[in-house]
Design an enzyme around this catalytic site. Structure first.
Site, PDB file in Angstrom:
ATOM      1  N   GLN A   7     -11.330   7.627  -4.424  1.00  0.00           N
ATOM      2  CA  GLN A   7     -11.867   8.137  -3.098  1.00  0.00           C
ATOM      3  C   GLN A   7     -13.167   8.735  -3.343  1.00  0.00           C
ATOM      4  O   GLN A   7     -13.877   8.642  -4.436  1.00  0.00           O
ATOM      5  CB  GLN A   7     -10.885   9.164  -2.293  1.00  0.00           C
ATOM      6  N   ASP A  27       0.692  -1.198  -0.037  1.00  0.00           N
ATOM      7  CA  ASP A  27      -0.102   0.042   0.034  1.00  0.00           C
ATOM      8  C   ASP A  27       0.521   1.051   0.182  1.00  0.00           C
ATOM      9  O   ASP A  27       2.026   1.160   0.010  1.00  0.00           O
ATOM     10  CB  ASP A  27      -0.990  -0.109   1.047  1.00  0.00           C
ATOM     11  N   SER A  28       0.315   2.328  -0.059  1.00  0.00           N
ATOM     12  CA  SER A  28       1.118   3.571  -0.495  1.00  0.00           C
ATOM     13  C   SER A  28       1.412   4.309   1.024  1.00  0.00           C
ATOM     14  O   SER A  28       2.378   5.131   1.283  1.00  0.00           O
ATOM     15  CB  SER A  28      -0.044   4.674  -0.793  1.00  0.00           C
ATOM     16  N   GLY A  29       1.077   3.632   2.228  1.00  0.00           N
ATOM     17  CA  GLY A  29       1.508   4.292   3.451  1.00  0.00           C
ATOM     18  C   GLY A  29      -0.055   5.314   4.121  1.00  0.00           C
ATOM     19  O   GLY A  29       0.170   5.783   5.037  1.00  0.00           O
ATOM     20  N   GLY A  30      -0.533   5.866   3.017  1.00  0.00           N
ATOM     21  CA  GLY A  30      -1.483   6.713   3.228  1.00  0.00           C
ATOM     22  C   GLY A  30      -2.407   6.649   4.468  1.00  0.00           C
ATOM     23  O   GLY A  30      -2.835   7.064   5.367  1.00  0.00           O
ATOM     24  N   PHE A  31      -3.221   5.250   3.948  1.00  0.00           N
ATOM     25  CA  PHE A  31      -4.105   4.925   5.140  1.00  0.00           C
ATOM     26  C   PHE A  31      -3.729   5.005   6.363  1.00  0.00           C
ATOM     27  O   PHE A  31      -4.181   5.424   7.452  1.00  0.00           O
ATOM     28  CB  PHE A  31      -4.777   3.516   4.625  1.00  0.00           C
ATOM     29  N   CYS A  91     -12.829 -28.856   6.890  1.00  0.00           N
ATOM     30  CA  CYS A  91     -11.665 -28.254   5.993  1.00  0.00           C
ATOM     31  C   CYS A  91     -10.201 -28.775   6.126  1.00  0.00           C
ATOM     32  O   CYS A  91     -10.006 -29.793   6.869  1.00  0.00           O
ATOM     33  CB  CYS A  91     -11.287 -27.026   7.376  1.00  0.00           C
ATOM     34  N   CYS A  94      -6.691 -28.125  10.980  1.00  0.00           N
ATOM     35  CA  CYS A  94      -7.607 -28.931  11.009  1.00  0.00           C
ATOM     36  C   CYS A  94      -7.409 -30.299  10.701  1.00  0.00           C
ATOM     37  O   CYS A  94      -8.021 -31.371  11.353  1.00  0.00           O
ATOM     38  CB  CYS A  94      -8.890 -28.534  10.094  1.00  0.00           C
ATOM     39  N   CYS A 103      -7.341 -27.615   5.873  1.00  0.00           N
ATOM     40  CA  CYS A 103      -5.868 -26.926   6.558  1.00  0.00           C
ATOM     41  C   CYS A 103      -5.176 -27.863   7.322  1.00  0.00           C
ATOM     42  O   CYS A 103      -5.614 -28.685   7.892  1.00  0.00           O
ATOM     43  CB  CYS A 103      -6.321 -25.597   7.014  1.00  0.00           C
ATOM     44  N   GLY A 136     -11.126   4.238   0.878  1.00  0.00           N
ATOM     45  CA  GLY A 136     -12.276   4.881   1.737  1.00  0.00           C
ATOM     46  C   GLY A 136     -13.642   4.223   2.098  1.00  0.00           C
ATOM     47  O   GLY A 136     -14.778   4.952   2.251  1.00  0.00           O
ATOM     48  N   ASP A 174      -2.814   8.566  -1.630  1.00  0.00           N
ATOM     49  CA  ASP A 174      -3.966   9.059  -1.556  1.00  0.00           C
ATOM     50  C   ASP A 174      -4.351   9.715  -0.130  1.00  0.00           C
ATOM     51  O   ASP A 174      -3.771   9.305   0.981  1.00  0.00           O
ATOM     52  CB  ASP A 174      -5.200   8.052  -1.787  1.00  0.00           C
TER      53      ASP A 174
HETATM   54 ZN    ZN Z   1      -8.942 -25.512   8.871  1.00  0.00          ZN
END
Ligand code: ZN
Length: 343
Positions: free
Chosen positions: A157, A60-64, A272, A277, A274, A184, A114
């Site tokens: 925005q 990201d740009s750092g703006g947020f 699941c 799990c 994963c 935004g 932004d």
């Molecule tokens: Zn899982």
């Protein structure tokens, strides 16, 4: 995109992140710029090497973060001056500097700097923020030194005002970015207002470029945004909630600290696939949280990332087979939102 704020998906090894089906991850410019510094990351061989993630990365740009986390000293048309949360020093962040940092970090997709006002900011402020965001988008394009190997996305925005959003989207599309983000939203405007805005903004962006909704969200938010035409998402929720013993499941959140699970021999979520799990019982995961063992947060983060990636894979499959609307109306995951609304 799982979020690796400080250059790491908290607690989850890159191999395990890849095994969840994640294709691209996000890292935060704001945090890495302040510590260890973009030049340090570049000297160590760029962000892919730093994160041990050879696949795509977005920064990201750092703006947020500047607008939401930091102690802002001054905002002008040139940029923002804020106080570093690391050492208290004053830092200038301008569009040029944001792109320079992102060029140094070396992610595959980078974002324009932004201004993201709060949802409840007055309309005049939103108007000014759109003007700055457009001016800054042009400066970011000018400053970009690696356009052939890093795609710079523009950010729309304009709050929940359709005219402002349209003006911002049109101007950015004129500038011909390789992808567009919608910023935004999910900043306090509420689910209905977010959907209403997305239904208007997403179609203003070119169909042949990726559309990215920043910082969203619960499964219900993602499904609504996909319906509006959005392609990409990032959110800290799978890992942040995972660290707090909150597991996403199709039947609603499972709180792994719950005393009812002490002798539960089932997996976090039945069905699941994963690693968490396949390998651990709910009773064991609950114990890890109470014993303060690192493995508790790690396992639930891993499960939650996989939960989101399975949802995204199922959405893609449903779209490919022309039955997304049916999926949206029948799959219980599409209703999952914040506590008190749907669980
Ligand atoms: Zn899982």
């Amino acid at each position: 995109m799982p979020v690796g704020t400080q250059g790491t998906i908290k607690g989850v090894l890159p191999d395990h992140v890849a095994a969840t089906g994640s294709q691209i991850i996000l890292a935060n410019t704001y945090h890495l710029m302040l510590r260890p510094g973009d030049k340090v990351v570049a000297e160590l061989g760029d962000l892919h090497r730093f994160m041990a993630w050879p696949g795509p990365i977005l920064t990201d740009s750092g703006g947020f973060q500047v607008f939401s986390l930091s102690d802002i000293n001054r905002i002008t048309d040139e940029g923002v001056t804020f106080k570093s949360h690391v050492d208290g020093s004053m830092v200038d962040l301008t569009p040029r500097r944001s792109v320079e940092v992102q060029n140094d970090l070396g992610a595959d997709i980078i974002m324009c700097f932004d201004e993201c006002p709060r949802a409840d900011a007055p309309i005049e402020y939103h108007r000014e923020a759109v003007q700055r965001t457009l001016r800054w988008a042009g400066e970011c394009q000018q400053a970009h030194r690696r356009p052939n190997d890093q795609s710079l996305f523009g950010i729309v925005q304009g709050g929940t005002d359709p005219a402002l959003r349209e003006a911002c989207a049109r101007a950015l599309v004129e500038m011909n970015f390789p992808g567009y983000a919608i910023g935004g939203l999910a900043v306090g405007e509420g689910f209905e207002a977010m959907c209403w805005t997305l239904d208007r903004v997403a179609p203003m962006l070119p169909e042949d470029r990726p559309r990215y909704l920043m910082g969203v969200g619960f499964p219900r938010d993602i499904v609504a945004a996909v319906a509006a035409g959005v392609d990409m998402f990032d959110c800290v929720m799978p890992t942040r909630n995972g660290r707090n013993a909150y597991a996403f499941t199709a039947s609603g959140p499972l709180r792994l600290r719950n005393s009812a699970l002490i002798r539960d021999s089932g997996p976090i979520e039945a069905g699941c696939d994963c690693y968490a799990c396949r390998s651990f019982t709910r009773g064991a995961v609950r114990h890890f949280f109470f014993a303060g063992e690192m493995l508790g947060p790690i396992l639930v983060s891993l499960h939650n990332i996989r939960f989101y990636q399975r949802l995204m894979a199922d959405i893609r499959r449903a779209i490919g087979e022309g039955r997304f609307e049916q999926f949206r109306q029948t799959d219980p995951r599409c209703l999952l939102g914040p506590a008190g609304e749907s669980d």
